[in-house]
Write a protein that holds these residues in place. Structure first.
Motif, PDB file in Angstrom:
ATOM      1  N   ALA A 150       0.856  -1.186   0.000  1.00 16.12           N
ATOM      2  CA  ALA A 150       0.000   0.000   0.000  1.00 16.12           C
ATOM      3  C   ALA A 150       0.891   1.234   0.000  1.00 16.12           C
ATOM      4  CB  ALA A 150      -0.854  -0.012   1.262  1.00 16.12           C
TER       5      ALA A 150
ATOM      6  N   PRO B  72      -3.205   5.824  -1.411  1.00 15.67           N
ATOM      7  CA  PRO B  72      -4.235   5.071  -0.700  1.00 15.67           C
ATOM      8  C   PRO B  72      -5.632   5.328  -1.257  1.00 15.67           C
ATOM      9  CG  PRO B  72      -2.907   6.407   0.826  1.00 15.67           C
ATOM     10  CD  PRO B  72      -2.363   6.645  -0.538  1.00 15.67           C
ATOM     11  N   GLU B  73      -5.859   6.568  -1.722  1.00 14.49           N
ATOM     12  CA  GLU B  73      -7.175   6.942  -2.257  1.00 14.49           C
ATOM     13  C   GLU B  73      -7.561   6.065  -3.458  1.00 14.49           C
ATOM     14  OE1 GLU B  73      -8.263   9.644  -0.335  1.00 14.49           O
ATOM     15  OE2 GLU B  73     -10.133   8.770  -1.082  1.00 14.49           O
TER      16      GLU B  73
ATOM     17  N   LEU C 258      -8.428   2.637  -2.182  1.00 17.74           N
ATOM     18  CA  LEU C 258      -9.734   2.638  -1.504  1.00 17.74           C
ATOM     19  C   LEU C 258     -10.888   2.772  -2.499  1.00 17.74           C
ATOM     20  CD1 LEU C 258      -9.032   4.840   1.642  1.00 17.74           C
ATOM     21  CD2 LEU C 258      -9.773   2.451   1.621  1.00 17.74           C
TER      22      LEU C 258
ATOM     23  N   ILE D 138      -3.059  -5.442   5.229  1.00 16.90           N
ATOM     24  CA  ILE D 138      -2.130  -4.670   4.396  1.00 16.90           C
ATOM     25  C   ILE D 138      -0.792  -5.410   4.493  1.00 16.90           C
ATOM     26  CG2 ILE D 138      -0.901  -2.486   4.138  1.00 16.90           C
ATOM     27  CD1 ILE D 138      -3.384  -1.217   5.642  1.00 16.90           C
TER      28      ILE D 138
ATOM     29  N   GLY E 296       1.785   4.122   2.254  1.00 21.54           N
ATOM     30  CA  GLY E 296       0.343   4.253   2.470  1.00 21.54           C
ATOM     31  C   GLY E 296      -0.166   3.466   3.671  1.00 21.54           C
ATOM     32  N   ASN E 297       0.729   2.731   4.332  1.00 18.66           N
ATOM     33  CA  ASN E 297       0.315   1.867   5.452  1.00 18.66           C
ATOM     34  C   ASN E 297      -0.555   2.589   6.470  1.00 18.66           C
ATOM     35  OD1 ASN E 297       1.747  -0.306   4.480  1.00 18.66           O
ATOM     36  ND2 ASN E 297       3.101  -0.507   6.225  1.00 18.66           N
TER      37      ASN E 297
ATOM     38  N   ASP F  82      -2.111   5.574   6.578  1.00 19.08           N
ATOM     39  CA  ASP F  82      -3.362   6.164   6.114  1.00 19.08           C
ATOM     40  C   ASP F  82      -4.413   5.081   5.857  1.00 19.08           C
ATOM     41  OD1 ASP F  82      -5.114   8.067   5.335  1.00 19.08           O
ATOM     42  OD2 ASP F  82      -4.321   8.285   3.304  1.00 19.08           O
ATOM     43  N   LEU F  83      -4.004   4.049   5.147  1.00 19.28           N
ATOM     44  CA  LEU F  83      -4.941   2.980   4.801  1.00 19.28           C
ATOM     45  C   LEU F  83      -5.383   2.214   6.052  1.00 19.28           C
ATOM     46  CD1 LEU F  83      -5.939   2.392   1.969  1.00 19.28           C
ATOM     47  CD2 LEU F  83      -4.319   0.531   1.808  1.00 19.28           C
ATOM     48  N   CYS F  84      -4.454   2.061   6.963  1.00 18.27           N
ATOM     49  CA  CYS F  84      -4.739   1.376   8.222  1.00 18.27           C
ATOM     50  C   CYS F  84      -5.781   2.151   9.024  1.00 18.27           C
ATOM     51  CB  CYS F  84      -3.423   1.316   8.990  1.00 18.27           C
ATOM     52  SG  CYS F  84      -3.424   0.149  10.292  1.00 18.27           S
TER      53      CYS F  84
END
Ligand SMILES: [Fe+2]
Length: 204
Positions: free
Chosen positions: A31, A35-36, A39, A52, A64-65, A67-69
């Motif tokens: 990731a 991230p957008e 998603l 992830i 992106g870890n 943010d995505l998390c």
């Protein structure tokens, strides 16, 4: 199985979104950068990201870890040798469920001590261990050509030829390949002794 190879960022990285159609559960491999975008794709396919997975701890694969998390509640999975912040440590041969799918981890140090390939169904995500027609560099911190040799010739070349190879960067003639094709055409996988391989890796 839902599978997206997602080009992200300025360094020709690939992120991967792997979803289980039966349960709507999904995992992201590497990731990074956008991230957008990841998603959005998950949203379109109505997938809930619960894992992830980092192929290794280099920022162009892990940026992106966090943010995505935060936005999914997913757990971060990395090899036990990784210094990344992680929720689940894995080692060679371990498996984790992605809904009804299963991810298997193959430790392939060389590019970095924590490098691993991720096998889901017939798709092998190789991170920076193996690219289409090339391999990752071993001259960065923690890199080792000797370890890469063992990863290649004791692990990767022994996998079934028909496995599809999905690299961490789009550096090849095409975005994906197979183990069989790479064994025949990738000059880094040409049969060599360790001594020959070490000499080869030092060549410019
Ligand atoms: Fe890397």
């Amino acid at each position: 199985m839902i599978f997206h190879q997602i080009p992200v960022g300025p360094m020709q990285n690939f992120a991967y979104l792997i979803g289980d159609e039966k349960t709507g559960i999904a995992a992201v491999v590497d990731a990074a950068w956008e991230p957008e975008t990841i998603l959005d794709l998950a949203g379109k396919d109505k997938l809930k990201i619960t894992l992830i997975i980092n192929t290794h701890n280099h920022p162009d694969h892990t940026s992106g870890n966090d943010d995505l998390c935060r936005r999914t509640g997913a757990k971060i999975v990395a090899h036990e040798a990784s210094e990344a912040q992680k929720d689940v440590s894995v080692k060679n041969g371990d498996t984790l469920k992605i809904g009804s799918l299963e991810a298997k981890f193959i430790h392939t140090p060389g590019h970095s001590p924590d490098s691993m390939c991720v096998l889901v169904d017939n798709k092998l995500m190789t991170g920076d261990t193996l690219f289409v027609g090339e391999c990752g560099r071993t001259d960065l911190d923690g890199g080792s050509s000797e370890q890469l040799y063992h990863s290649f010739f004791e692990k990767l070349v022994k996998l079934p030829d028909e496995l599809e190879v999905y690299p961490g960067h789009d550096y090849g003639m095409r975005p994906s390949s197979t183990i069989g094709y790479e064994k025949t055409h990738n000059y880094v996988l040409k049969p060599r002794t360790l001594k020959e391989f070490l000499r080869f890796m030092k060549e410019p």
